[in-house]
Design a protein around this motif. Structure first.
Motif, PDB file in Angstrom:
ATOM      1  N   ARG A 179      -8.479  -9.179  28.322  1.00 46.88           N
ATOM      2  CA  ARG A 179      -9.029 -10.427  27.775  1.00 46.88           C
ATOM      3  C   ARG A 179     -10.406 -10.112  27.212  1.00 46.88           C
ATOM      4  O   ARG A 179     -11.216  -9.447  27.862  1.00 46.88           O
ATOM      5  CB  ARG A 179      -9.180 -11.489  28.859  1.00 46.88           C
ATOM      6  CG  ARG A 179      -7.900 -12.121  29.356  1.00 46.88           C
ATOM      7  CD  ARG A 179      -8.208 -13.067  30.520  1.00 46.88           C
ATOM      8  NE  ARG A 179      -9.118 -14.147  30.136  1.00 46.88           N
ATOM      9  CZ  ARG A 179      -9.867 -14.831  31.008  1.00 46.88           C
ATOM     10  NH1 ARG A 179      -9.806 -14.538  32.298  1.00 46.88           N
ATOM     11  NH2 ARG A 179     -10.648 -15.793  30.587  1.00 46.88           N
ATOM     12  N   LEU A 190     -13.878 -11.823  25.772  1.00 44.27           N
ATOM     13  CA  LEU A 190     -14.672 -13.048  25.681  1.00 44.27           C
ATOM     14  C   LEU A 190     -15.905 -12.755  24.832  1.00 44.27           C
ATOM     15  O   LEU A 190     -16.656 -11.822  25.125  1.00 44.27           O
ATOM     16  CB  LEU A 190     -15.091 -13.521  27.079  1.00 44.27           C
ATOM     17  CG  LEU A 190     -13.965 -13.720  28.104  1.00 44.27           C
ATOM     18  CD1 LEU A 190     -14.537 -14.213  29.429  1.00 44.27           C
ATOM     19  CD2 LEU A 190     -12.919 -14.686  27.571  1.00 44.27           C
ATOM     20  N   LYS A 247     -17.773 -17.351  17.768  1.00 43.73           N
ATOM     21  CA  LYS A 247     -16.622 -17.076  16.913  1.00 43.73           C
ATOM     22  C   LYS A 247     -16.909 -15.912  15.969  1.00 43.73           C
ATOM     23  O   LYS A 247     -16.062 -15.043  15.743  1.00 43.73           O
ATOM     24  CB  LYS A 247     -16.272 -18.330  16.111  1.00 43.73           C
ATOM     25  CG  LYS A 247     -15.016 -18.206  15.262  1.00 43.73           C
ATOM     26  CD  LYS A 247     -14.706 -19.523  14.565  1.00 43.73           C
ATOM     27  CE  LYS A 247     -13.420 -19.430  13.748  1.00 43.73           C
ATOM     28  NZ  LYS A 247     -13.112 -20.740  13.090  1.00 43.73           N
ATOM     29  N   GLN A 279      -5.904 -11.842  25.103  1.00 44.33           N
ATOM     30  CA  GLN A 279      -6.581 -13.099  24.774  1.00 44.33           C
ATOM     31  C   GLN A 279      -7.943 -12.812  24.155  1.00 44.33           C
ATOM     32  O   GLN A 279      -8.627 -11.854  24.532  1.00 44.33           O
ATOM     33  CB  GLN A 279      -6.775 -13.938  26.042  1.00 44.33           C
ATOM     34  CG  GLN A 279      -7.390 -15.311  25.808  1.00 44.33           C
ATOM     35  CD  GLN A 279      -7.624 -16.059  27.116  1.00 44.33           C
ATOM     36  OE1 GLN A 279      -7.625 -15.457  28.181  1.00 44.33           O
ATOM     37  NE2 GLN A 279      -7.811 -17.360  27.019  1.00 44.33           N
ATOM     38  N   LYS A 280      -8.316 -13.634  23.187  1.00 42.37           N
ATOM     39  CA  LYS A 280      -9.660 -13.586  22.595  1.00 42.37           C
ATOM     40  C   LYS A 280     -10.212 -15.000  22.611  1.00 42.37           C
ATOM     41  O   LYS A 280      -9.638 -15.904  22.005  1.00 42.37           O
ATOM     42  CB  LYS A 280      -9.605 -13.048  21.165  1.00 42.37           C
ATOM     43  CG  LYS A 280      -9.363 -11.543  21.061  1.00 42.37           C
ATOM     44  CD  LYS A 280      -9.145 -11.090  19.621  1.00 42.37           C
ATOM     45  CE  LYS A 280      -7.734 -11.397  19.180  1.00 42.37           C
ATOM     46  NZ  LYS A 280      -7.394 -10.791  17.865  1.00 42.37           N
ATOM     47  N   THR A 281     -11.315 -15.197  23.298  1.00 43.02           N
ATOM     48  CA  THR A 281     -11.910 -16.528  23.443  1.00 43.02           C
ATOM     49  C   THR A 281     -13.408 -16.434  23.209  1.00 43.02           C
ATOM     50  O   THR A 281     -14.050 -15.477  23.660  1.00 43.02           O
ATOM     51  CB  THR A 281     -11.652 -17.095  24.853  1.00 43.02           C
ATOM     52  OG1 THR A 281     -10.262 -17.009  25.152  1.00 43.02           O
ATOM     53  CG2 THR A 281     -12.110 -18.546  24.951  1.00 43.02           C
ATOM     54  N   PHE A 282     -13.962 -17.417  22.504  1.00 42.50           N
ATOM     55  CA  PHE A 282     -15.408 -17.410  22.277  1.00 42.50           C
ATOM     56  C   PHE A 282     -16.050 -18.598  22.982  1.00 42.50           C
ATOM     57  O   PHE A 282     -15.418 -19.642  23.194  1.00 42.50           O
ATOM     58  CB  PHE A 282     -15.754 -17.412  20.785  1.00 42.50           C
ATOM     59  CG  PHE A 282     -15.208 -18.577  20.007  1.00 42.50           C
ATOM     60  CD1 PHE A 282     -15.931 -19.757  19.887  1.00 42.50           C
ATOM     61  CD2 PHE A 282     -13.972 -18.487  19.381  1.00 42.50           C
ATOM     62  CE1 PHE A 282     -15.428 -20.833  19.167  1.00 42.50           C
ATOM     63  CE2 PHE A 282     -13.462 -19.555  18.640  1.00 42.50           C
ATOM     64  CZ  PHE A 282     -14.198 -20.731  18.542  1.00 42.50           C
ATOM     65  N   ALA A 283     -17.314 -18.422  23.344  1.00 46.79           N
ATOM     66  CA  ALA A 283     -18.052 -19.450  24.065  1.00 46.79           C
ATOM     67  C   ALA A 283     -18.316 -20.661  23.168  1.00 46.79           C
ATOM     68  O   ALA A 283     -18.524 -20.511  21.961  1.00 46.79           O
ATOM     69  CB  ALA A 283     -19.378 -18.883  24.563  1.00 46.79           C
ATOM     70  N   PRO A 284     -18.302 -21.865  23.727  1.00 45.17           N
ATOM     71  CA  PRO A 284     -18.558 -23.066  22.923  1.00 45.17           C
ATOM     72  C   PRO A 284     -19.987 -23.138  22.405  1.00 45.17           C
ATOM     73  O   PRO A 284     -20.259 -23.805  21.410  1.00 45.17           O
ATOM     74  CB  PRO A 284     -18.270 -24.210  23.900  1.00 45.17           C
ATOM     75  CG  PRO A 284     -18.461 -23.617  25.259  1.00 45.17           C
ATOM     76  CD  PRO A 284     -18.019 -22.196  25.136  1.00 45.17           C
ATOM     77  N   LEU A 305     -16.558 -18.724  30.927  1.00 45.46           N
ATOM     78  CA  LEU A 305     -15.186 -18.511  30.491  1.00 45.46           C
ATOM     79  C   LEU A 305     -14.416 -17.568  31.421  1.00 45.46           C
ATOM     80  O   LEU A 305     -13.187 -17.551  31.388  1.00 45.46           O
ATOM     81  CB  LEU A 305     -15.181 -17.916  29.077  1.00 45.46           C
ATOM     82  CG  LEU A 305     -15.765 -18.750  27.948  1.00 45.46           C
ATOM     83  CD1 LEU A 305     -15.748 -17.945  26.653  1.00 45.46           C
ATOM     84  CD2 LEU A 305     -14.990 -20.049  27.773  1.00 45.46           C
ATOM     85  N   ARG A 321     -11.784 -19.198  33.752  1.00 49.60           N
ATOM     86  CA  ARG A 321     -10.922 -20.224  33.152  1.00 49.60           C
ATOM     87  C   ARG A 321      -9.549 -19.648  32.819  1.00 49.60           C
ATOM     88  O   ARG A 321      -9.405 -18.459  32.578  1.00 49.60           O
ATOM     89  CB  ARG A 321     -11.576 -20.790  31.888  1.00 49.60           C
ATOM     90  CG  ARG A 321     -12.806 -21.622  32.199  1.00 49.60           C
ATOM     91  CD  ARG A 321     -13.306 -22.322  30.956  1.00 49.60           C
ATOM     92  NE  ARG A 321     -14.474 -23.163  31.258  1.00 49.60           N
ATOM     93  CZ  ARG A 321     -15.105 -23.884  30.344  1.00 49.60           C
ATOM     94  NH1 ARG A 321     -14.679 -23.883  29.087  1.00 49.60           N
ATOM     95  NH2 ARG A 321     -16.148 -24.612  30.693  1.00 49.60           N
TER      96      ARG A 321
END
Length: 227
Positions: free
Chosen positions: A190, A192, A196, A209-214, A224, A227
């Motif tokens: 994953r 993080l 974006k 998975q690739k997720t960026f902080a809000p 993150l 989560r």
């Protein structure tokens, strides 16, 4: 979980300490190394304030100049903290990204009384100078250091098999990560990212998975993990 801390030192150790508080193990293996430039002269003639988009830029400036009288505009809390630790008294944090920093400086341009000096890396995160010029704020860029990809030894590559999550703080680090993943796939990983834009170089990376902080803050990035 085991979290890969990819950011350059000395920030990597600070991030690792925060991850340990969350109850996770860490692998501190920076993708980039900071290299200070030699024979750089700091000229503060006509400068009314300093602007920093990273703690590394702040530390590099503090190493070269003993002046602590100028107002500092910092992109976020970590950079602002580094400024205070270096001895600066007037420190304002944008608590956001480069665009937020530019807006904060522009809103106080009447108070600055001179040019804004922007010390930092050879490849800056975001175009602060361009944004300030559009806002009719006089700005000067000063290159103090560069960040270069580190060489990963076979032992470090082997350790990646035990990593669950990689934390990525910059697009340049993400580009270095993309090269490693192309040659040594980690489909279980994953990733993080701080934003974006940071994750953009990893568009073709095959990871779980690739997720960026809000928000582009490390606290939001660390949130993150679970989560």
């Amino acid at each position: 979980m085991k979290i890969w801390i990819t950011r350059a030192q000395p920030g990597a150790d600070a991030t690792a300490a925060r991850v340990h508080v969350l109850g996770h193990a860490t692998l501190v293996a920076p993708l980039l190394a900071v290299e200070m430039l030699e024979n750089v002269e700091v000229d503060l003639t006509g400068v009314g304030a300093l602007a920093f988009t990273s703690a590394n830029g702040l530390r590099a400036f503090a190493r070269l100049s003993a002046d602590r009288s100028l107002r500092v505009f910092a992109v976020g809390a970590a950079t602002a903290q580094a400024a205070r630790q270096a001895g600066f008294k007037q420190v304002l944090s944008a608590d956001g990204d480069v665009a937020a920093l530019a807006r904060g400086i522009a809103s106080r341009r009447a108070e600055i009384g001179g040019a804004v000096l922007h010390p930092g890396a050879a490849e800056l995160a975001g175009d602060l100078a361009g944004a300030l010029e559009q806002a009719r704020v006089e700005v000067r860029a000063l290159t103090l250091y560069d960040t270069l990809p580190t060489r990963f030894e076979p032992r470090q590559i082997e350790q990646l098999a035990d990593v669950d999550i990689a934390l990525v703080h910059s697009a340049k680090a993400a580009a270095a990560l993309a090269v490693i993943l192309k040659n040594h796939p980690q489909p279980h990983l994953r990733v993080l990212g701080l934003s974006k834009a940071v994750l953009k170089p990893l568009a073709r990376a095959e990871v779980s998975q690739k997720t960026f902080a809000p928000f582009p803050l490390e606290a939001a990035l660390l949130n993150l993990i679970d989560r």
